[in-house]
Enzyme design. Structure first.
Site, PDB file in Angstrom:
ATOM      1  N   GLY A  57      23.479  -9.042 -19.324  1.00  0.00           N
ATOM      2  CA  GLY A  57      22.097  -9.000 -18.864  1.00  0.00           C
ATOM      3  C   GLY A  57      21.163  -9.896 -19.632  1.00  0.00           C
ATOM      4  O   GLY A  57      20.080 -10.231 -19.149  1.00  0.00           O
ATOM      5  N   SER A  58      21.547 -10.313 -20.832  1.00  0.00           N
ATOM      6  CA  SER A  58      20.726 -11.245 -21.604  1.00  0.00           C
ATOM      7  C   SER A  58      20.982 -12.684 -21.206  1.00  0.00           C
ATOM      8  O   SER A  58      20.078 -13.529 -21.271  1.00  0.00           O
ATOM      9  CB  SER A  58      21.004 -11.070 -23.103  1.00  0.00           C
ATOM     10  OG  SER A  58      20.675  -9.772 -23.534  1.00  0.00           O
ATOM     11  N   SER A  99      19.649 -12.041 -27.043  1.00  0.00           N
ATOM     12  CA  SER A  99      20.396 -10.777 -27.148  1.00  0.00           C
ATOM     13  C   SER A  99      19.380  -9.662 -27.097  1.00  0.00           C
ATOM     14  O   SER A  99      18.553  -9.525 -28.009  1.00  0.00           O
ATOM     15  CB  SER A  99      21.192 -10.713 -28.452  1.00  0.00           C
ATOM     16  OG  SER A  99      21.706  -9.403 -28.652  1.00  0.00           O
ATOM     17  N   GLU A 235      27.657  -2.847 -12.696  1.00  0.00           N
ATOM     18  CA  GLU A 235      27.055  -1.940 -13.667  1.00  0.00           C
ATOM     19  C   GLU A 235      26.342  -0.758 -13.010  1.00  0.00           C
ATOM     20  O   GLU A 235      26.415   0.367 -13.510  1.00  0.00           O
ATOM     21  CB  GLU A 235      26.103  -2.703 -14.577  1.00  0.00           C
ATOM     22  CG  GLU A 235      26.803  -3.697 -15.492  1.00  0.00           C
ATOM     23  CD  GLU A 235      25.915  -4.195 -16.604  1.00  0.00           C
ATOM     24  OE1 GLU A 235      25.584  -3.391 -17.510  1.00  0.00           O
ATOM     25  OE2 GLU A 235      25.528  -5.381 -16.567  1.00  0.00           O
ATOM     26  N   HIS A 251      36.538 -25.804  -0.903  1.00  0.00           N
ATOM     27  CA  HIS A 251      37.604 -26.673  -1.395  1.00  0.00           C
ATOM     28  C   HIS A 251      38.798 -25.906  -1.957  1.00  0.00           C
ATOM     29  O   HIS A 251      39.741 -26.531  -2.450  1.00  0.00           O
ATOM     30  CB  HIS A 251      37.044 -27.645  -2.439  1.00  0.00           C
ATOM     31  CG  HIS A 251      36.058 -28.617  -1.862  1.00  0.00           C
ATOM     32  ND1 HIS A 251      36.420 -29.863  -1.381  1.00  0.00           N
ATOM     33  CD2 HIS A 251      34.723 -28.509  -1.649  1.00  0.00           C
ATOM     34  CE1 HIS A 251      35.356 -30.478  -0.920  1.00  0.00           C
ATOM     35  NE2 HIS A 251      34.304 -29.677  -1.073  1.00  0.00           N
ATOM     36  N   LYS A 345      33.130  -1.259 -26.665  1.00  0.00           N
ATOM     37  CA  LYS A 345      32.431  -1.540 -27.932  1.00  0.00           C
ATOM     38  C   LYS A 345      32.923  -0.614 -29.046  1.00  0.00           C
ATOM     39  O   LYS A 345      33.068  -1.040 -30.194  1.00  0.00           O
ATOM     40  CB  LYS A 345      30.920  -1.389 -27.733  1.00  0.00           C
ATOM     41  CG  LYS A 345      30.296  -2.497 -26.910  1.00  0.00           C
ATOM     42  CD  LYS A 345      28.795  -2.284 -26.759  1.00  0.00           C
ATOM     43  CE  LYS A 345      28.158  -3.415 -25.974  1.00  0.00           C
ATOM     44  NZ  LYS A 345      26.697  -3.219 -25.793  1.00  0.00           N
TER      45      LYS A 345
END
Length: 350
Positions: A57-58, A99, A235, A251, A345
């Protein structure tokens, strides 16, 4: 299908509806942040390249700026979603590290890389390690409001970014365009009221429901919008989605629609068409739509309104953000949490 107001009450625990609706106010605040930022003599510099370093999102603000300013910026402009910067970055480069949390490890690594190269750096963040590093190194910081999911903070990241590029002489004046777009978004927000039976975002969500969206757009202006929509579907609505651009899709990927293993009813193709699209792109879109429909693929063509470039970009962003929101409700999920990312994370931290 269940009443949408009841679904909103049941599943929207984090008020994602309110966060999406607040985008115009966030844009207005972002304009001021970008206008007032202390750029520490950077306005006197000449740059040979611009890199926006960020993730998720940043990073999308960099994508939107890159595609929106495609015909304005006279130097290379790239978005880096990685730990290391491209080899061309040097003392004549401007590296804008975005960020939202300030703790994105890839962006922090790219920041360190920028320090080593001697590039000029600006940080856009709500705080965290990035703010600490920038303060310690004497790097200009645009401090934005914290406490939001990064994807809901787009107004706080794109407006300062465009204002910075304007102030550094890298693009045309942006404050008036941003202010006009914020006003338009306030007016358009009423279209997406959950109580409105003619809500186009809810209608589109219902058409996509139960299928895998494949999003196609032109290259100028809307390719970043398609990327944003893909991310919002993942998300918010918790589904897979895929995207490609014209003319590149013609292509290679076009041939891939030949063998679908009986999954033809599981795809919905959404084509985003700009009112100022290149005439050959318009022709390619029409041909591809007919080709896919002849194969019994559901194809939805969305066209934006006439008006200035930034209005047309954000018309789609708002429309499609709300679409992802309503699809989340139809899917019976809370659009705000991103548990899989939190899990990743946590594992990386250990």
């Amino acid at each position: 299908m269940a009443d949408i107001l009841a679904l909103k009450e049941t599943f929207d625990k984090g008020d994602m509806y309110g966060l999406i609706k607040a985008m115009p106010q966030n844009l207005e605040e972002g304009i001021k942040l970008g206008r007032d930022a202390n750029l520490m003599r950077l306005e006197q510099e000449t740059f040979h390249s611009v890199v926006v370093a960020g993730m998720g999102g940043s990073a999308i603000a960099g994508d939107i700026a890159r595609s929106y300013l495609y015909r304005q910026i006279q130097i290379p402009f790239v978005v880096c979603r990685y730990y290391r910067l491209p080899a061309f970055v040097n003392r004549k480069s401007l590296v804008i590290c975005c960020s939202y949390s300030g703790n994105t490890e890839e962006t922090l690594s790219a920041y360190d890389d920028a320090i080593v190269t001697g590039a000029h750096i600006i940080a856009i963040t709500s705080g965290g390690k990035l703010a600490h590093k920038a303060e310690s190194d004497g790097v200009p910081i645009v401090k934005i409001k914290g406490g939001l999911p990064p994807r809901a903070a787009l107004g706080y990241s794109i407006a300062p970014l465009l204002m910075i590029l304007e102030r550094l002489g890298l693009c045309e004046e942006q404050s008036e365009a941003l202010s006009q777009t914020a006003l338009q978004l306030k007016n358009w927000a009423a279209l997406y009221d959950p109580a409105d039976d003619k809500n186009p975002a809810l209608d589109l969500a219902r058409q996509i429901y139960g299928t895998i969206p494949v999003i196609y757009s032109g290259y100028e202006r809307l390719n970043a919008v398609a990327t944003r929509f893909k991310g919002q579907l993942s998300e918010n609505a918790k589904i897979l989605a895929f995207t490609n651009v014209f003319p590149e899709q013609n292509h290679n990927e076009l041939v891939g629609w030949h063998k679908l293993y009986d999954l033809d009813k599981k795809y919905t193709v959404v084509i985003l068409k700009d009112s100022q699209e290149h005439k050959r792109i318009r022709a390619r879109m029409e041909i591809v739509m007919q080709y896919l429909r002849d194969k019994s693929i559901k194809v939805i063509l969305l066209e934006n309104l006439s008006g200035q470039d930034l209005d047309r970009v954000f018309y789609f962003i708002q429309y499609l953000d709300f679409t992802s929101y309503y699809l989340a409700l139809l899917n019976g999920v809370d659009p705000t949490p991103v548990n899989a990312i939190d899990y990743l994370k946590e594992k990386l931290a250990n």
